[in-house]
Design an enzyme around this catalytic site. Sequence first.
Site, mmCIF file in Angstrom:
data_model
loop_
_atom_site.group_PDB
_atom_site.id
_atom_site.type_symbol
_atom_site.label_atom_id
_atom_site.label_comp_id
_atom_site.label_asym_id
_atom_site.label_seq_id
_atom_site.Cartn_x
_atom_site.Cartn_y
_atom_site.Cartn_z
ATOM 1 N N ARG A 51 1.021 -1.106 0.043
ATOM 2 C CA ARG A 51 0.178 0.120 -0.021
ATOM 3 C C ARG A 51 0.862 1.262 0.034
ATOM 4 O O ARG A 51 2.090 1.145 0.094
ATOM 5 C CB ARG A 51 -0.956 0.202 1.164
ATOM 6 C CG ARG A 51 -0.733 -0.809 2.425
ATOM 7 C CD ARG A 51 0.389 0.107 3.231
ATOM 8 N NE ARG A 51 0.324 1.381 3.293
ATOM 9 C CZ ARG A 51 1.153 2.489 3.461
ATOM 10 N NH1 ARG A 51 2.363 1.935 3.831
ATOM 11 N NH2 ARG A 51 0.925 3.596 3.632
ATOM 12 N N ASP A 242 -1.672 10.532 -2.151
ATOM 13 C CA ASP A 242 -2.364 9.725 -3.181
ATOM 14 C C ASP A 242 -2.595 10.229 -4.658
ATOM 15 O O ASP A 242 -2.566 9.347 -5.504
ATOM 16 C CB ASP A 242 -3.473 8.750 -2.565
ATOM 17 C CG ASP A 242 -2.958 8.050 -1.446
ATOM 18 O OD1 ASP A 242 -3.094 8.462 -0.038
ATOM 19 O OD2 ASP A 242 -2.434 6.842 -1.664
HETATM 20 O O1 MRU Z 1 -4.437 3.212 2.096
HETATM 21 P P1 MRU Z 1 -3.110 3.426 2.079
HETATM 22 O O2 MRU Z 1 -1.944 2.784 3.211
HETATM 23 O O3 MRU Z 1 -2.512 2.765 0.646
HETATM 24 O O4 MRU Z 1 -2.668 4.959 2.189
HETATM 25 C C1 MRU Z 1 -1.437 5.525 2.036
HETATM 26 C C2 MRU Z 1 -1.591 6.921 2.043
HETATM 27 O O5 MRU Z 1 -2.378 7.645 2.251
HETATM 28 C C3 MRU Z 1 -0.238 7.506 1.922
HETATM 29 O O6 MRU Z 1 -0.009 8.758 2.960
HETATM 30 C C4 MRU Z 1 0.313 7.810 0.565
HETATM 31 O O7 MRU Z 1 0.072 6.951 -0.301
HETATM 32 C C5 MRU Z 1 1.385 8.566 0.456
HETATM 33 S S1 MRU Z 1 2.711 7.203 0.446
HETATM 34 C C6 MRU Z 1 4.105 7.960 0.085
#
Ligand code: MRU
Length: 351
Positions: A51, A242
């Site tokens: 993730r 994201d």
């Molecule tokens: O649901 P996730 O764990 O994939 O969400 C991750 C995030 O929100 C992070 O802050 C984002 O991807 C930036 S990672 C460098």
Amino acid sequence: MGEHSEAVETLRWNNGRLEMIDQRVLPARFEYLAYTDAAEMAEGIRSMVVRGAPAIGVAAAYGVALEAIKWRSTSSGEFSRKLTLACEVLAASRPTAVNLFWALKRMQGVWEQHASRPVVEIADALLAEAHEVLAEDIRINRRMGAHGAALLKDGARVLTHCNAGALATAGHGTALGVIRSAVEAGKKISVIADETRPFLQGARLTAWEMVQEKIPVTLITDNMSGYLMSQGEVDAVVVGTDRVAANGDVVNKIGTYMVAVLSKRHGIPFYVACPLSTIDLSIPEGAAIPIEERPASEVTGFRDCQWAAQGVAIRNPAFDVTPAELVTALITEKGLVNQPNRQKIAALFNS
Ligand code: MRU
């Protein structure tokens, strides 16, 4: 530290398979799972074995490469059908992080570029591209780290939300990369990690990464940051993202918006570490970014422990939108975008 000697190898190519740290079980267990085709990889992304936006992009690139290798002895028509399907399956795994779609587009570009070649050569080119996506991600994170480290003063207490560390990327991290780079530059930095309900990326992953590297870290639950800010205990906030819209609105892990509002209230700089691959110029503003809604079971309990009342209605949006006006600066590999807006973001891509 060189680009292939990262302390945490979130994804690694080993003997024809892509291995990924299983982030669902950290920190209780540190183990790798191996992936051999696109369908498995899509499931690894969906179930959050891997993730974090950049790591999802790297995983998707390898998903395409693995599928290409799997069908390297087949006819050109069959190869095309399998690869098209693989891209569709991967694209459906998670909706919000744009790096997934960015990586698929990049792999499709390489495929098109080599389309007239024998299938086996296309497969080789796709694998080489996946390796490059991984190596490039680490280089970019180090560049962002250098730009962002300059923003943190010696002794800074930096709050972060979710995990935007080595585990969310191919290595070094985006937000935690800024912190790592500042520490490497000799600054004393301490981290305040939001727990990040419901998936606990802060408590499980950010805290683990920082403890591994002996960077001082204090864990708080998500409802404590306002109090700490009001007490003058937070000097800066650095988070990842994201997807950033063309106007600078930032989508990141649910709860980021609350932290940004609180930062504004308390005059604390709110920085977003953001590789260019996370900026989506096709989306005019944050409200148009698809927000993933995850299973209710993540809110009603954790693993085998269920604590919510049976029958209660549940919402579980996994991300939220922080308006650009709350962002002090985007930290990109090309440098800072202070008080981001549409014009400055457009200029970033033209420079
Ligand atoms: O649901 P996730 O764990 O994939 O969400 C991750 C995030 O929100 C992070 O802050 C984002 O991807 C930036 S990672 C460098």
